[in-house]
Structures are given as structure tokens and as C-alpha cells.
Design an enzyme around this catalytic site. Structure first.
Site, PDB file in Angstrom:
ATOM      1  N   LYS A   1       7.988   1.347   1.309  1.00 23.54           N
ATOM      2  CA  LYS A   1       6.542   0.149   1.044  1.00 23.54           C
ATOM      3  C   LYS A   1       6.262  -0.832  -0.136  1.00 23.54           C
ATOM      4  CE  LYS A   1       1.622   1.448  -0.514  1.00 23.54           C
ATOM      5  NZ  LYS A   1       0.831   0.234  -0.596  1.00 23.54           N
TER       6      LYS A   1
ATOM      7  N   ASP B   1       3.262  -4.643   1.390  1.00 23.94           N
ATOM      8  CA  ASP B   1       1.850  -4.098   1.111  1.00 23.94           C
ATOM      9  C   ASP B   1       0.688  -5.387   0.782  1.00 23.94           C
ATOM     10  OD1 ASP B   1      -1.134  -2.970   1.944  1.00 23.94           O
ATOM     11  OD2 ASP B   1      -0.164  -1.325  -0.026  1.00 23.94           O
ATOM     12  N   LEU B   2       0.754  -6.449   1.010  1.00 20.34           N
ATOM     13  CA  LEU B   2      -0.357  -7.999   0.282  1.00 20.34           C
ATOM     14  C   LEU B   2      -1.715  -7.743   0.703  1.00 20.34           C
ATOM     15  CD1 LEU B   2       2.926 -10.513   0.402  1.00 20.34           C
ATOM     16  CD2 LEU B   2       2.878  -8.050  -1.414  1.00 20.34           C
ATOM     17  N   LYS B   3      -2.260  -7.178   0.934  1.00 19.67           N
ATOM     18  CA  LYS B   3      -3.605  -7.298   1.380  1.00 19.67           C
ATOM     19  C   LYS B   3      -4.202  -8.795   1.516  1.00 19.67           C
ATOM     20  CE  LYS B   3      -4.342  -2.256  -0.650  1.00 19.67           C
ATOM     21  NZ  LYS B   3      -2.830  -2.347  -0.469  1.00 19.67           N
ATOM     22  N   LEU B   4      -3.621  -9.177   2.218  1.00 20.03           N
ATOM     23  CA  LEU B   4      -3.605 -10.552   2.130  1.00 20.03           C
ATOM     24  C   LEU B   4      -4.985 -11.115   3.215  1.00 20.03           C
ATOM     25  CD1 LEU B   4      -0.311 -12.083   4.032  1.00 20.03           C
ATOM     26  CD2 LEU B   4      -1.172 -12.345   2.106  1.00 20.03           C
ATOM     27  N   HIS B   5      -5.882 -11.850   1.995  1.00 21.13           N
ATOM     28  CA  HIS B   5      -7.277 -12.510   1.741  1.00 21.13           C
ATOM     29  C   HIS B   5      -8.107 -13.122   1.648  1.00 21.13           C
ATOM     30  CE1 HIS B   5     -12.095 -10.324   1.909  1.00 21.13           C
ATOM     31  NE2 HIS B   5     -11.760 -11.650   2.599  1.00 21.13           N
ATOM     32  N   ASP B   6      -7.400 -14.457   2.527  1.00 20.84           N
ATOM     33  CA  ASP B   6      -8.314 -16.110   2.157  1.00 20.84           C
ATOM     34  C   ASP B   6      -8.506 -16.312   3.183  1.00 20.84           C
ATOM     35  OD1 ASP B   6      -7.886 -18.328   0.810  1.00 20.84           O
ATOM     36  OD2 ASP B   6      -6.455 -17.966  -0.030  1.00 20.84           O
TER      37      ASP B   6
ATOM     38  N   PRO C   1      -8.894 -18.614   6.818  1.00 18.03           N
ATOM     39  CA  PRO C   1      -7.216 -18.500   7.749  1.00 18.03           C
ATOM     40  C   PRO C   1      -6.395 -19.106   8.410  1.00 18.03           C
ATOM     41  CG  PRO C   1      -9.909 -18.837   8.950  1.00 18.03           C
ATOM     42  CD  PRO C   1     -10.289 -19.032   7.489  1.00 18.03           C
TER      43      PRO C   1
ATOM     44  N   THR D   1      -4.932 -20.394   5.270  1.00 18.66           N
ATOM     45  CA  THR D   1      -4.005 -19.456   4.124  1.00 18.66           C
ATOM     46  C   THR D   1      -3.219 -19.133   4.810  1.00 18.66           C
ATOM     47  OG1 THR D   1      -5.371 -21.064   2.769  1.00 18.66           O
ATOM     48  CG2 THR D   1      -3.689 -19.643   1.561  1.00 18.66           C
TER      49      THR D   1
ATOM     50  N   THR E   1     -10.291   2.810  -0.623  1.00 20.79           N
ATOM     51  CA  THR E   1     -10.966   4.226  -1.064  1.00 20.79           C
ATOM     52  C   THR E   1     -11.854   4.151  -2.297  1.00 20.79           C
ATOM     53  OG1 THR E   1      -9.065   4.961  -0.817  1.00 20.79           O
ATOM     54  CG2 THR E   1     -10.134   5.134   1.133  1.00 20.79           C
TER      55      THR E   1
ATOM     56  N   ARG F   1      -0.805  14.847   0.424  1.00 21.74           N
ATOM     57  CA  ARG F   1      -0.316  15.343   0.273  1.00 21.74           C
ATOM     58  C   ARG F   1       0.648  16.894   0.434  1.00 21.74           C
ATOM     59  NH1 ARG F   1      -0.063  12.343  -2.756  1.00 21.74           N
ATOM     60  NH2 ARG F   1      -0.157  12.115  -4.847  1.00 21.74           N
TER      61      ARG F   1
ATOM     62  N   GLN G   1      -5.208  12.315  -6.569  1.00 25.63           N
ATOM     63  CA  GLN G   1      -5.837  11.767  -5.531  1.00 25.63           C
ATOM     64  C   GLN G   1      -6.919  12.901  -5.342  1.00 25.63           C
ATOM     65  OE1 GLN G   1      -5.372   9.198  -3.139  1.00 25.63           O
ATOM     66  NE2 GLN G   1      -2.994   8.617  -3.065  1.00 25.63           N
TER      67      GLN G   1
ATOM     68  N   GLY H   1       4.036   8.702  -1.644  1.00 27.14           N
ATOM     69  CA  GLY H   1       4.979   7.821  -2.903  1.00 27.14           C
ATOM     70  C   GLY H   1       5.231   9.325  -4.128  1.00 27.14           C
ATOM     71  N   ARG H   2       4.428  10.215  -5.366  1.00 25.33           N
ATOM     72  CA  ARG H   2       4.510  11.045  -5.859  1.00 25.33           C
ATOM     73  C   ARG H   2       4.947  12.336  -5.852  1.00 25.33           C
ATOM     74  NH1 ARG H   2      -0.710   9.535  -9.152  1.00 25.33           N
ATOM     75  NH2 ARG H   2      -0.984   9.070  -6.979  1.00 25.33           N
TER      76      ARG H   2
HETATM   77  O1  C5P Z   1       2.030   8.865  -5.149  1.00 22.48           O
HETATM   78  P1  C5P Z   1       0.794   9.124  -4.111  1.00 22.48           P
HETATM   79  O2  C5P Z   1       1.770   9.266  -2.599  1.00 22.48           O
HETATM   80  O3  C5P Z   1      -0.330   9.083  -4.110  1.00 22.48           O
HETATM   81  O4  C5P Z   1       1.089   7.311  -3.819  1.00 22.48           O
HETATM   82  C1  C5P Z   1      -0.041   6.430  -2.481  1.00 22.48           C
HETATM   83  C2  C5P Z   1       0.068   5.157  -2.334  1.00 22.48           C
HETATM   84  O5  C5P Z   1      -0.779   4.564  -1.115  1.00 22.48           O
HETATM   85  C3  C5P Z   1      -0.333   3.606  -3.522  1.00 22.48           C
HETATM   86  O6  C5P Z   1       0.122   3.078  -3.712  1.00 22.48           O
HETATM   87  C4  C5P Z   1      -1.692   3.805  -3.292  1.00 22.48           C
HETATM   88  O7  C5P Z   1      -2.186   2.714  -4.079  1.00 22.48           O
HETATM   89  C5  C5P Z   1      -2.091   4.056  -1.677  1.00 22.48           C
HETATM   90  N1  C5P Z   1      -3.214   4.077  -1.467  1.00 22.48           N
HETATM   91  C6  C5P Z   1      -4.118   5.317  -1.822  1.00 22.48           C
HETATM   92  N2  C5P Z   1      -5.123   5.400  -0.899  1.00 22.48           N
HETATM   93  C7  C5P Z   1      -5.589   3.891  -0.519  1.00 22.48           C
HETATM   94  C8  C5P Z   1      -4.872   3.004  -0.315  1.00 22.48           C
HETATM   95  C9  C5P Z   1      -4.057   2.964  -1.113  1.00 22.48           C
HETATM   96  O8  C5P Z   1      -3.775   6.261  -2.582  1.00 22.48           O
HETATM   97  N3  C5P Z   1      -6.688   4.017   0.273  1.00 22.48           N
END
Ligand code: C5P
Length: 234
Positions: free
Chosen positions: A37, A64-69, A71, A73, A123, A184, A193, A213-214
Site C-alpha cells: 500500500k 491509498d489516495l482517498k480521493l474526495h472532490d 464528481p 475531478t 476511525t 495485530r 492501534q 505495517g509495523r
Molecule cells: O503499522 P500499522 O499496521 O498500524 O499500519 C496500519 C496502516 O493502516 C497505517 O497506514 C494507517 O494509517 C492505516 N489505517 C489505520 N486505521 C484506519 C485507516 C488506515 O490504521 N482506520
């Protein structure tokens, strides 16, 4: 390539300013993890080139650009994004029915295989935050409302928290793909989180993709961490 490859697959989060910042880990993970991503941080810094670089490393790219504008655009942005080697692209469902319909029309015309994903309520927003922007419902209700609207507008996927999977699955057509961060493994640190699920719990709840991610990047052996997550999913 078909999106229906596993019942639940793993997407690696690249929260970094450039592919170079994570290149060693990416190279070692490219035979194990199929999806990556690219978010606003990396895309703002290095744009389409970083998308191409990550695709060239063998990943299916989720942009993951989360477009919002308006229609028109958003539809034009989808058309531009369709020229990139990407498989998923996000937009905000709060942009409304018409914005989503235009986006879907552009996607079908220019990138029939691209999965457009709707983001409902972030969230990070609680009931008070929603009220402040004039939405007088609880976040959970608003998520379902926007999820249904997105599905009616033709979107085939949503990003949601793991705890929103069940209420969304209860009202959405089964073919809608659900992509969930906030995952997790039981042994991993929570970092920032809070309401998380394990990979297996999210898959059992009905997630099609989990976004992690982490727990992978911070692990002493990222490849082993990714393999353990994939094993849990299968
Ligand atoms: O490192 P980790 O697994 O927490 O990464 C989660 C990814 O998902 C991050 O890029 C975070 O910005 C994204 N994200 C999130 N919760 C959301 C929306 C996006 O953790 N509700």
C-alpha cells in the site's frame, strides 16, 4: 491478474517517504507478500515513479489516495490513476453518490480490473467529531449508511476497521471486498492501534484483505513475521 486469489490476503503498508527508505525490506519481502500500500506520504513525495518502482519489485500496488472532490475531478483522477500499475485505489464515500458513480464509470472505462475502495468514517473520528461536522449519528451507523451508499453507487470494495466487518457484511452483497487495517498478531505490539483483531480473527469475520505495517517492518525478521501472518490467514 485476478483479485480472487485467496479468501484473505495480506497488504504491506509502506508508511515511508520513498521506496528507497524501505527498499531492503521490500526486496526481501517481495517473494512472500504480494500486495503493498502506497499512501499519501510516499505519493506526495515521489508520485507515479514510486508506484512504478514498487510494482517493478513485484508487488500489486494499492494506491491509498482517498480521493474526495467534485464528481468530474474525481473521475478524471481515476482516469489518470488508471494509467499507473495499480490494482486498488481509495476514495471517500462521503463525497456522495454522484461522485462515486462518476468514479466507477471512469474505472470501468479505463481500468476494468482496478478495485475502487470506499473509505467510510475515518476511525480517528468519534461521535463528537461527526457531530461537529454536522453528522448527528454514531460512527457505526454512519459507516453502514455510507457502505450501503457506496455499494449502490457501484463500488466493489470498502476499507473498514475489523470491528465494522460484521455490520457491513450483514447489509452488503457478498461480493463486496473488505480491506481492514488495525490488525495485530497476538504477539505484536499494539503501537498506537487500540481496537485491533488478529489476522485470523479478521479473516474469520469476513475480511478479504488485511493491511499490516509495523508488525512486519519492526519485527527482527520481517519475512518470518509476514510468513506467520500469511500462515494464520490460510
Ligand atoms: O503499522 P500499522 O499496521 O498500524 O499500519 C496500519 C496502516 O493502516 C497505517 O497506514 C494507517 O494509517 C492505516 N489505517 C489505520 N486505521 C484506519 C485507516 C488506515 O490504521 N482506520
Amino acid at each position: 491478474m485476478s483479485l480472487r486469489v485467496m479468501s484473505c490476503d495480506l497488504i504491506l503498508v509502506l508508511d515511508a517517504p520513498s521506496p528507497a527508505a524501505v527498499r531492503p525490506a521490500l526486496k526481501s519481502l517481495s517473494g512472500t507478500v504480494r500486495w503493498a500500500k502506497v499512501g499519501l506520504e510516499m505519493y506526495t513525495a515521489c508520485g507515479p515513479d514510486c508506484v512504478r518502482e514498487i510494482a517493478d519489485l513485484g508487488f500489486n500496488v494499492f494506491l491509498d489516495l482517498k480521493l474526495h472532490d467534485i464528481p468530474n475531478t474525481v473521475a478524471k483522477a481515476v482516469e489518470s490513476a488508471a494509467r499507473l500499475p495499480i490494482k486498488m485505489l481509495t476514495l471517500h464515500t462521503g463525497g456522495g453518490r454522484e461522485m462515486m458513480e462518476w468514479a466507477v464509470k471512469a474505472q470501468r472505462q479505463h481500468a476494468p480490473e482496478l478495485l475502487l475502495l470506499g473509505v467510510t468514517v475515518l476511525t480517528s473520528m468519534g461521535e463528537k467529531d461527526l457531530n461537529e461536522v454536522g453528522v448527528a449519528t454514531a460512527p457505526a451507523q454512519q459507516v453502514v449508511r455510507l457502505g450501503q451508499l457506496a455499494s449502490e453507487a457501484g463500488l466493489r470494495g470498502l476499507v473498514c476497521s475489523p470491528h465494522e466487518i460484521a455490520p457491513l457484511r450483514a447489509v452488503l452483497p457478498p461480493e463486496v471486498r473488505l480491506v481492514t487495517p488495525g490488525i495485530r498478531p497476538r504477539t505484536a505490539s499494539l503501537d498506537d492501534q487500540t481496537r485491533v483483531m488478529t489476522p485470523a480473527e479478521a479473516a474469520q469475520a469476513g475480511a478479504n484483505f488485511i493491511v499490516v505495517g509495523r508488525p512486519i517492518f519492526k519485527a527482527p525478521d520481517p519475512v518470518a513475521a509476514a510468513r506467520a501472518i500469511l500462515a494464520e490467514l490460510s
